[in-house]
Design a protein around this motif. Structure first.
Motif, short mmCIF file in Angstrom:
data_model
loop_
_atom_site.label_atom_id
_atom_site.label_comp_id
_atom_site.label_asym_id
_atom_site.label_seq_id
_atom_site.Cartn_x
_atom_site.Cartn_y
_atom_site.Cartn_z
N VAL B 92 0.99 -1.10 -0.06
CA VAL B 92 -0.03 -0.02 0.02
C VAL B 92 0.92 1.33 -0.23
N LEU B 93 1.93 1.16 0.54
CA LEU B 93 3.00 2.33 0.73
C LEU B 93 3.95 2.42 -0.46
N VAL B 98 10.06 2.60 4.34
CA VAL B 98 8.78 3.25 4.88
C VAL B 98 8.26 2.24 5.74
N ARG B 101 10.09 0.91 8.87
CA ARG B 101 10.26 1.97 9.70
C ARG B 101 8.91 2.10 10.56
N LEU B 102 7.90 1.76 9.99
CA LEU B 102 6.46 2.05 10.64
C LEU B 102 6.23 0.93 11.46
N PHE B 108 2.37 2.94 15.92
CA PHE B 108 1.88 2.33 14.66
C PHE B 108 1.04 0.85 15.30
N VAL B 111 -2.18 1.66 16.52
CA VAL B 111 -3.21 1.98 15.73
C VAL B 111 -3.59 0.69 15.31
N ARG B 119 -5.80 -6.04 11.24
CA ARG B 119 -5.09 -7.19 11.40
C ARG B 119 -5.44 -8.22 10.64
N ALA B 166 -12.25 2.88 6.68
CA ALA B 166 -11.30 3.59 5.99
C ALA B 166 -11.95 3.40 4.44
N PRO B 167 -12.89 4.22 4.08
CA PRO B 167 -13.43 4.06 2.84
C PRO B 167 -12.53 4.31 1.53
N VAL B 168 -11.60 5.20 1.84
CA VAL B 168 -10.79 5.47 0.60
C VAL B 168 -9.30 5.01 0.79
N PRO B 170 -5.33 3.53 -0.26
CA PRO B 170 -4.71 2.16 -0.95
C PRO B 170 -5.30 0.84 0.11
N VAL B 171 -5.61 1.21 1.11
CA VAL B 171 -5.91 0.19 2.20
C VAL B 171 -7.42 -0.14 1.83
#
Lengths: 380, 301
Positions: B92-93, B98, B101-102, B108, B111, B119, B166-168, B170-171
């Motif tokens: 997704v990134l 990155v 690191r996340l 993170f 979250v 998950r 999260a409707p929009v 990359p996820v």
């Protein structure tokens, strides 16, 4: 830890295992008869004159009926005991309603009524408090500590949701405390606080970075949703942390016994032994292992048996011989598993191993529970 | 058989029903038919679970058959939560460093733990990625040894739950793709393993309904460990009256009780294939497994 003298380890009776115990935690995989064993254990102790409460998670429908707690929100129910036991002992059966327990916890620890309501309505709370992700395990322990505080009983027997290993059983409290870990979450809830606190530049940079990425991959609504939730939950955090500590201490107390239930199969026994060792490694002592549902021994052959078979129709004779042979294979399989378990439990402080012969049918009535209890507490 | 996307055979059920055993036996059988097969184990805590030597992977019953027949092994995939998350984030990134690191950030982790379904979505997409045409690497069938019933439904509803929050972005794209796959009867074949015991049957039925509510194709329920039939119906009365053998009576009663439960189950969901009880822990009922594989694959091909 010193054991009762004069008894061979692994051969102690259930009565001796439960001596001085205030709490019994039943553990084991799904489908091993844990709930029946919990009910039988509670029933047996009540008949021996104790005031006992048993908390079950998900009884089979007919067992639930037998205990009068078929519905998830069933009220605690007094179970009738044999007349001779009624004068001194008592038994109450309860069911765990994990969602309700979670709600009650929120109501209890939230600073205001409004805060509690906002949290109870939050979509993330809905997701976290449902039965997913092992919160049932946590809630079983949570409910337990409520009961310990309020109950007038001298013995509590608690059934736990199926768990095959210590990680699964204890991951829920750990996950919850991880989630509510103040360091991580309060930052997310209150970015401003971070700036006023003497926190390292690295932490600050890391935090900004995380928020930016979360926003980029999942949109703003996740970021705000989580932040919101965390702020609401932050208020009940300290209450929750105290409670978790209390539960952990309670589970490790000398007055608490863990009783594991296992099926008589070699594969299951190997997993059970690993489970027991893993629990021991985190300070939870298994005091007894109940091997459940052993096939009863074949009736000694009566003099007339051969005669009877001679009378049998030809095809029936072959069928009966095949059925008898299969029952023997089954017993062989079971006794192999039992030997394996006994061989692993020879240390001085090893759990007692108690083998139970299965009833012909699923445990479905109080009479079945009483039969099972009689066997569980039989003198060796 | 090698054209089009690989199919996912999602094997779930209550703990203690022999779900993993059935999943593995089906994977072995499919492999012996020349299919490219992967067996994915998804129990979160499975890694710490001790198994008897011989009860895991390559070493179980099917091994004997495989050696004898020189059947190639199926691929075994054990999902590592961190690795799956790293892959997901990299996707997704787009940038791997990155993602790493996340992952090292405590914020993170918090979250990720709090976001409902995230998950589970990571786990689910790790499975569906195996079935994606461009990454298939010769796979025709992905057998998933799914988590015990209580955890299976959250896994399948994860895309929906993630989309709600999260409707929009990359996820959401990942979630939509996963949702599309698990609702496609040509690609996603759910199987519920149960045994003929009261609680197991009740749980299988509720899992069945929950899965249908989750929008996945109607699962098939397979009854494991059915006691064999020896005594003809006309001889039952004789046995019970003569009491010639306590063992035969016990044997008969167990099977009769199982059949009652299966009847009640079939009234709700239609015909349920069965696997016989084996009186040896290592034995695989290969004939019944072969016919079960025909049934589940035939249902969609």
């Amino acid at each position: 830890m010193k054991q009762t003298h004069g008894e061979q380890p692994g051969r102690r009776s259930m009565t001796s295992v439960l001596q001085g115990k205030h709490l019994v935690v039943m553990v084991g995989e799904g489908g091993v008869g844990k709930t029946s064993a919990a009910a039988a254990l509670a029933y047996g102790q009540a008949c021996a004159g104790h005031d006992v409460a048993v908390l079950t998670i998900d009884p089979a429908p007919r067992l639930g009926d037998a205990l009068g707690i078929r519905d998830i929100d069933a009220a605690p129910r007094s179970i009738a005991l044999p007349r001779r036991a009624e004068a001194t002992g008592s038994l109450v059966a309860m069911r765990l309603d994990s969602k309700r327990t979670f709600d009650r916890m929120v109501e209890r620890y939230a600073p205001t009524r409004e805060a509690a309501e906002a949290l109870l309505r939050h979509p993330i709370y809905e997701a976290v408090s449902g039965s997913l992700g092992g919160s049932e395990h946590y809630m079983a322990f949570q409910r337990l500590s409520e009961l310990v505080e309020n109950a007038g009983q001298d013995l509590l027997v608690i059934d736990t949701p199926p768990a095959a290993n210590a990680a699964e059983l204890l991951a829920a409290p750990a996950r919850l405390s991880g989630l509510f870990d103040t360091g991580a979450l309060s930052i997310l809830a209150e970015p401003a606080r971070l700036l006023t606190r003497a926190t390292g530049t690295l932490a600050r940079a890391s935090f900004g970075f995380v928020l930016a990425v979360v926003e980029r991959v999942a949109g703003d609504s996740l970021k705000t949703g989580v932040g919101d939730f965390v702020r609401l939950f932050g208020d009940i955090l300290s209450g929750l942390e105290d409670r978790t500590r209390a539960i952990n201490a309670l589970l490790r107390s000398r007055r608490t016994a863990f009783v594991m239930v296992v099926r008589p199969r070699s594969n299951d026994v190997v997993r059970a032994v690993a489970f027991q060792k893993a629990l021991a490694a985190i300070g939870l002592r298994v005091d007894a292992i109940v091997v459940n549902r052993l096939t009863p021994p074949a009736m000694p052959s009566l003099p007339s048996r051969a005669q009877r078979l001679v009378d049998a129709p030809m095809q029936a004779r072959a069928a009966i011989t095949a059925m008898e042979r299969e029952m023997d294979s089954l017993r062989e399989m079971e006794s192999k598993a039992l030997c394996l378990l006994r061989a692993a439990m020879t240390d001085d402080d090893a759990p007692a191993v108690i083998a139970l012969t299965s009833l012909d049918v699923d445990v479905a009535t109080l009479e079945d529970i009483s039969t099972l209890a009689a066997e569980l507490f039989a003198k060796k | 058989m090698r054209t089009g996307p690989a199919r996912i055979l999602f094997v779930s059920g209550k703990g203690g029903t022999g779900k993993s055993f059935v999943a593995e036996a089906l994977a072995t059988e499919a492999t012996s038919r020349g299919l490219g097969v992967a067996l994915v184990r998804v129990h979160a805590a499975e890694a710490t679970k001790a198994k008897t030597p011989g009860s895991h992977g390559r070493a179980t019953g099917p091994r004997v058959r495989r050696e004898a027949a020189q059947v190639p092994a199926f691929r075994e995939v054990t999902l590592d939560e961190r690795a799956a998350l790293e892959k997901f984030l990299t996707r997704v990134l787009v940038v791997g460093f990155v993602a790493r690191r996340l992952l090292d950030s405590r914020t993170f982790s918090a979250v990720a733990a709090a976001a409902p379904g995230l998950r589970d979505l990571v786990t689910l997409t790790a499975i569906t990625a195996l079935a994606a045409p461009r990454r298939r690497r010769g796979l025709d069938l992905i057998v998933v040894d799914a988590p015990a019933s209580g955890h299976s439904v959250p896994l399948l509803t994860a895309p929906q739950r993630v989309l709600e929050i999260a409707p929009v972005g990359p996820v959401a794209r990942e979630a939509r793709a996963a949702r599309e796959l698990v609702t496609d009867a040509r690609r996603f074949v759910p199987l519920i393993v149960t045994i003929a015991e009261e609680l197991a049957v009740t749980e299988a039925l509720s899992l069945y309904e929950d899965m249908i509510d989750a929008g996945v194709p109607a699962p098939r329920i397979v009854v494991n460990s059915l006691w064999p039939l020896h005594l003809a119906a006309e001889h039952v009365d004789w046995l019970l009256a003569s009491r010639a053998s306590s063992d035969a009576i016990l044997h008969h009663k167990r099977r009769r009780r199982q059949l009652e439960l299966i009847t009640s189950l079939e009234q709700r969901v239609g015909r349920c294939p069965a696997l016989p009880f084996t009186f040896n822990e290592e034995e695989v009922p290969t004939t019944a497994i072969a016919s079960l594989l025909d049934t589940v694959l035939g249902a969609t091909s």
